[in-house]
Design an enzyme around this catalytic site. Structure first.
Site, PDB file in Angstrom:
ATOM      1  N   ASP A  35      10.983  -0.118   0.773  1.00 39.98           N
ATOM      2  CA  ASP A  35      11.397   0.742   1.909  1.00 39.98           C
ATOM      3  C   ASP A  35      12.454   1.224   1.896  1.00 39.98           C
ATOM      4  O   ASP A  35      13.529   0.479   1.932  1.00 39.98           O
ATOM      5  CB  ASP A  35      11.113  -0.145   3.402  1.00 39.98           C
ATOM      6  CG  ASP A  35      11.148   0.800   4.689  1.00 39.98           C
ATOM      7  OD1 ASP A  35      11.646   1.820   4.575  1.00 39.98           O
ATOM      8  OD2 ASP A  35      10.770   0.229   5.597  1.00 39.98           O
ATOM      9  N   CYS A  91       2.293   2.954   6.155  1.00 37.05           N
ATOM     10  CA  CYS A  91       3.721   2.349   6.043  1.00 37.05           C
ATOM     11  C   CYS A  91       4.118   1.887   7.421  1.00 37.05           C
ATOM     12  O   CYS A  91       3.273   1.726   8.284  1.00 37.05           O
ATOM     13  CB  CYS A  91       4.752   3.103   5.571  1.00 37.05           C
ATOM     14  SG  CYS A  91       5.138   4.415   6.399  1.00 37.05           S
ATOM     15  N   ARG A 103       7.854   6.774   3.600  1.00 37.61           N
ATOM     16  CA  ARG A 103       6.878   6.521   2.535  1.00 37.61           C
ATOM     17  C   ARG A 103       5.600   7.060   2.772  1.00 37.61           C
ATOM     18  O   ARG A 103       5.108   7.825   1.694  1.00 37.61           O
ATOM     19  CB  ARG A 103       6.868   4.910   2.325  1.00 37.61           C
ATOM     20  CG  ARG A 103       8.239   4.528   1.884  1.00 37.61           C
ATOM     21  CD  ARG A 103       8.063   2.714   1.586  1.00 37.61           C
ATOM     22  NE  ARG A 103       7.785   2.091   3.096  1.00 37.61           N
ATOM     23  CZ  ARG A 103       7.613   1.056   3.288  1.00 37.61           C
ATOM     24  NH1 ARG A 103       7.256   0.146   2.143  1.00 37.61           N
ATOM     25  NH2 ARG A 103       7.366   0.425   4.270  1.00 37.61           N
TER      26      ARG A 103
END
Length: 144
Positions: A115, A9, A15
Site C-alpha cells: 500500500d 484494496c 491500488r
C-alpha cells in the site's frame, strides 16, 4: 465468454483503481473489470493524486474514477476477486464466506502489492509498475 474480474484494496483509492485500468487494457474485449474497497472512507472521491500521476506516467487516465465500497452484488458478479494484499484477502474471506472462497486470491499470487498511502510519488510509481506487470498473472501473455 467474457471474464469478470474484481480488484479489491482497502479504500479503492490507490491500488485497485489502477489495477482495474491495467487489467482492462491488457484483457481488452475478453474481460470486464471493476474495482472496490473494503471501507467507504473515500466513497465517491477521486483516486489519490499521486496514483493519478503514477498512472499518467504509464499512459493511463485515472481522473474519472470514483471510489466505491464493495457490495455483495459485486462479489456475486465477479468470476475472480483479486485482493491487493493478504490483509484484504483475509477480510474478504471472513466477510464473503464459503460461497465465494473459490473466487478469492491475491492479485500477485503469492505476495502483496504494498500500500503506497502516505508515501512519496516514487513509491506510487513503483506500485503502479508492479500492478501493471501483475496483469500477466490474470490475462494471457499473448495479449498486447
Amino acid at each position: 465468454m467474457m471474464r469478470k474480474l474484481l480488484a479489491v484494496c482497502l479504500g479503492n483509492y490507490c491500488r485497485s483503481p489502477f489495477a482495474e485500468l491495467a487489467l482492462a487494457r491488457r484483457g481488452g474485449a475478453a474481460v470486464t473489470v471493476r474495482s472496490a474497497g473494503l471501507i467507504g472512507k473515500w466513497r465517491d472521491q477521486p483516486t489519490n493524486p499521486s496514483m493519478i500521476n503514477a498512472a499518467r506516467r504509464l499512459g493511463f487516465d485515472l481522473t474519472l474514477h470514483r471510489a466505491q465500497q464493495i457490495t455483495l452484488k459485486m462479489l456475486e458478479w465477479a468470476d475472480d476477486i483479486l485482493a491487493m494484499d493478504a490483509a484484504v484477502l483475509d477480510t474478504l474471506r471472513a466477510v464473503a464466506g464459503e460461497p465465494y472462497a473459490g473466487k478469492l486470491g491475491l492479485y500477485l499470487g503469492d505476495r502483496d502489492v504494498p500500500d503506497p498511502m502516505g508515501r512519496g510519488d516514487e513509491v506510487f510509481h513503483d506500485c503502479a509498475v508492479l500492478i501493471e506487470a501483475g496483469t500477466a498473472l490474470h490475462i494471457g501473455r499473448d495479449r498486447p
